[in-house]
Motif scaffolding. Structure first.
Motif, PDB file in Angstrom:
ATOM      1  N   GLU A  62       3.614   5.712  10.359  1.00 16.85           N
ATOM      2  CA  GLU A  62       3.499   4.646  11.361  1.00 16.85           C
ATOM      3  C   GLU A  62       4.269   3.444  10.836  1.00 16.85           C
ATOM      4  O   GLU A  62       3.962   2.956   9.749  1.00 16.85           O
ATOM      5  CB  GLU A  62       2.020   4.274  11.530  1.00 16.85           C
ATOM      6  CG  GLU A  62       1.503   4.455  12.938  1.00 16.85           C
ATOM      7  CD  GLU A  62       0.022   4.095  13.028  1.00 16.85           C
ATOM      8  OE1 GLU A  62      -0.722   4.322  12.054  1.00 16.85           O
ATOM      9  OE2 GLU A  62      -0.378   3.581  14.086  1.00 16.85           O
ATOM     10  N   LEU A  63       5.252   2.976  11.579  1.00 21.65           N
ATOM     11  CA  LEU A  63       6.104   1.894  11.074  1.00 21.65           C
ATOM     12  C   LEU A  63       5.470   0.517  11.205  1.00 21.65           C
ATOM     13  O   LEU A  63       5.880  -0.421  10.527  1.00 21.65           O
ATOM     14  CB  LEU A  63       7.481   1.915  11.752  1.00 21.65           C
ATOM     15  CG  LEU A  63       8.365   3.111  11.377  1.00 21.65           C
ATOM     16  CD1 LEU A  63       9.701   3.021  12.101  1.00 21.65           C
ATOM     17  CD2 LEU A  63       8.601   3.193   9.870  1.00 21.65           C
ATOM     18  N   THR A  64       4.490   0.384  12.085  1.00 22.49           N
ATOM     19  CA  THR A  64       3.704  -0.855  12.098  1.00 22.49           C
ATOM     20  C   THR A  64       2.227  -0.474  12.055  1.00 22.49           C
ATOM     21  O   THR A  64       1.791   0.454  12.733  1.00 22.49           O
ATOM     22  CB  THR A  64       3.976  -1.746  13.339  1.00 22.49           C
ATOM     23  OG1 THR A  64       3.737  -0.988  14.521  1.00 22.49           O
ATOM     24  CG2 THR A  64       5.405  -2.241  13.361  1.00 22.49           C
ATOM     25  N   VAL A  65       1.487  -1.175  11.220  1.00 16.21           N
ATOM     26  CA  VAL A  65       0.077  -0.846  10.994  1.00 16.21           C
ATOM     27  C   VAL A  65      -0.748  -2.119  10.898  1.00 16.21           C
ATOM     28  O   VAL A  65      -0.230  -3.200  10.625  1.00 16.21           O
ATOM     29  CB  VAL A  65      -0.129  -0.088   9.657  1.00 16.21           C
ATOM     30  CG1 VAL A  65       0.580   1.251   9.683  1.00 16.21           C
ATOM     31  CG2 VAL A  65       0.318  -0.917   8.469  1.00 16.21           C
ATOM     32  N   GLY A 112      -6.575  -8.684   6.757  1.00 20.99           N
ATOM     33  CA  GLY A 112      -6.071  -9.291   7.980  1.00 20.99           C
ATOM     34  C   GLY A 112      -6.293  -8.404   9.187  1.00 20.99           C
ATOM     35  O   GLY A 112      -6.748  -7.276   9.063  1.00 20.99           O
ATOM     36  N   SER A 113      -5.949  -8.956  10.366  1.00 15.06           N
ATOM     37  CA  SER A 113      -6.202  -8.185  11.586  1.00 15.06           C
ATOM     38  C   SER A 113      -4.941  -8.001  12.423  1.00 15.06           C
ATOM     39  O   SER A 113      -4.994  -7.433  13.509  1.00 15.06           O
ATOM     40  CB  SER A 113      -7.280  -8.883  12.417  1.00 15.06           C
ATOM     41  OG  SER A 113      -6.852 -10.209  12.690  1.00 15.06           O
ATOM     42  N   ALA A 114      -3.796  -8.478  11.927  1.00 18.65           N
ATOM     43  CA  ALA A 114      -2.560  -8.382  12.706  1.00 18.65           C
ATOM     44  C   ALA A 114      -1.797  -7.112  12.351  1.00 18.65           C
ATOM     45  O   ALA A 114      -1.938  -6.567  11.258  1.00 18.65           O
ATOM     46  CB  ALA A 114      -1.687  -9.597  12.441  1.00 18.65           C
ATOM     47  N   LYS A 115      -0.972  -6.654  13.282  1.00 21.85           N
ATOM     48  CA  LYS A 115      -0.061  -5.531  13.036  1.00 21.85           C
ATOM     49  C   LYS A 115       1.093  -6.023  12.165  1.00 21.85           C
ATOM     50  O   LYS A 115       1.661  -7.093  12.420  1.00 21.85           O
ATOM     51  CB  LYS A 115       0.496  -5.023  14.369  1.00 21.85           C
ATOM     52  CG  LYS A 115      -0.449  -4.070  15.072  1.00 21.85           C
ATOM     53  CD  LYS A 115       0.251  -2.729  15.340  1.00 21.85           C
ATOM     54  CE  LYS A 115      -0.735  -1.691  15.815  1.00 21.85           C
ATOM     55  NZ  LYS A 115      -0.195  -0.333  15.747  1.00 21.85           N
ATOM     56  N   LEU A 117       0.377 -12.277   3.164  1.00 19.91           N
ATOM     57  CA  LEU A 117      -0.786 -12.069   2.304  1.00 19.91           C
ATOM     58  C   LEU A 117      -1.237 -13.344   1.602  1.00 19.91           C
ATOM     59  O   LEU A 117      -2.312 -13.382   1.002  1.00 19.91           O
ATOM     60  CB  LEU A 117      -0.498 -10.966   1.278  1.00 19.91           C
ATOM     61  CG  LEU A 117      -0.776  -9.546   1.794  1.00 19.91           C
ATOM     62  CD1 LEU A 117      -0.066  -8.503   0.940  1.00 19.91           C
ATOM     63  CD2 LEU A 117      -2.289  -9.271   1.783  1.00 19.91           C
ATOM     64  N   GLU A 118      -0.435 -14.424   1.683  1.00 22.83           N
ATOM     65  CA  GLU A 118      -0.865 -15.692   1.070  1.00 22.83           C
ATOM     66  C   GLU A 118      -2.217 -16.133   1.627  1.00 22.83           C
ATOM     67  O   GLU A 118      -3.071 -16.635   0.899  1.00 22.83           O
ATOM     68  CB  GLU A 118       0.172 -16.795   1.310  1.00 22.83           C
ATOM     69  CG  GLU A 118       1.432 -16.688   0.456  1.00 22.83           C
ATOM     70  CD  GLU A 118       1.196 -16.966  -1.032  1.00 22.83           C
ATOM     71  OE1 GLU A 118       0.164 -17.537  -1.399  1.00 22.83           O
ATOM     72  OE2 GLU A 118       2.068 -16.574  -1.835  1.00 22.83           O
ATOM     73  N   SER A 119      -2.417 -15.937   2.925  1.00 15.59           N
ATOM     74  CA  SER A 119      -3.672 -16.384   3.536  1.00 15.59           C
ATOM     75  C   SER A 119      -4.822 -15.432   3.238  1.00 15.59           C
ATOM     76  O   SER A 119      -5.972 -15.709   3.577  1.00 15.59           O
ATOM     77  CB  SER A 119      -3.497 -16.544   5.049  1.00 15.59           C
ATOM     78  OG  SER A 119      -3.161 -15.303   5.623  1.00 15.59           O
TER      79      SER A 119
END
Lengths: 159, 159
Positions: free
Chosen positions: B67-70, B75-78, B142-144
């Motif tokens: 899957e190229l976007t996950v 976090g909760s974003a693709k 990933l900083e957040s």
């Protein structure tokens, strides 16, 4: 058991000969390069631009034999291959942690690479200090070679 | 172009289910494990004992699709797969930097691993701060999420 991978792209660099190369990205001789990801994988690069560094995994396609003990470029003693970064590994997978300057479509502009031109790219991972930066490290036989990576270059021993 | 590798060994760990696992070696849920190197490669482990940490490369044998976007565990974003450490990569190669406690013949005792029991081992490299510890890093999206890896565990999204 056989495991089969296919390149996701190719590395472009000024290094066309295994001799006289930087031995790591932190060598003074390292130079900017490009990781070109094939268009069918370009969607996977989304969100990568915010990272200062990436971990590249690549196939050491010019490593033509396996040697379990080698004399690496640093030092003069024979070492077990898994205690070195030499290319004659049972599975010749190269790893470099490199600076990511810019993402331009399917091309990553990289600040300092030590990789042969034309090397098949296997994977790109974001470098994450929370995951990848262990504390209190000891570098075994390489402790006595600290600081020498900057000036070391490859010769033709693995060619 | 196809690239074929063969395992050099196998990982033994307490983790037998992709659910409820530590998501990185630095997770609180990580646990000691063993990297067993097949006897024919044991000579390659010479000189490894002096290193406090090793880089393990392994085949994510339970990653059954690409899957190229996950949506990663943090976090909760693709996100683009190459901006994450998720397993559904075009070439499912896992990477962990782990503490090396002891070398006992062809077995490495490891202090903190995040790897599924029975995972095929592809390569072992010494962790070398001179090569592998970039300065002034920035961890993108990933900083957040900094500091959250400790308490995060996997669920069944990649199973």
């Amino acid at each position: 058991m056989e495991i089969t991978y296919r390149p996701i792209g190719v590395i472009h660099s000024p290094f066309t000969d295994l001799k006289e190369m930087p031995i790591q990205p932190t060598s003074a001789a390292s130079a900017p390069g490009i990781a070109e990801v094939f268009p069918e994988f370009a969607d996977g690069l989304k969100d990568l631009e915010g990272f200062s560094h990436v971990i590249l995994l690549y196939h050491l396609h010019q490593a033509l034999w396996v040697e379990l003990t080698v004399t690496p470029f640093l030092g003069s003693a024979k070492r077990g291959i898994f205690a070195t970064r030499a290319p004659t590994r049972p599975n010749p997978i190269g790893l470099s942690i490199v600076q990511l300057l810019r993402v331009d479509g399917n091309r990553l502009e990289l600040g300092n690479i030590d990789i042969l031109d034309g090397t098949p790219l296997l994977d790109i991972k974001p470098y994450v200090p929370d995951f990848d930066r262990p504390k209190k490290t000891r570098a075994g036989w390489l402790e006595s070679e600290r600081g020498k990576v900057k000036d070391a270059r490859s010769d033709d021993r693995f060619r």
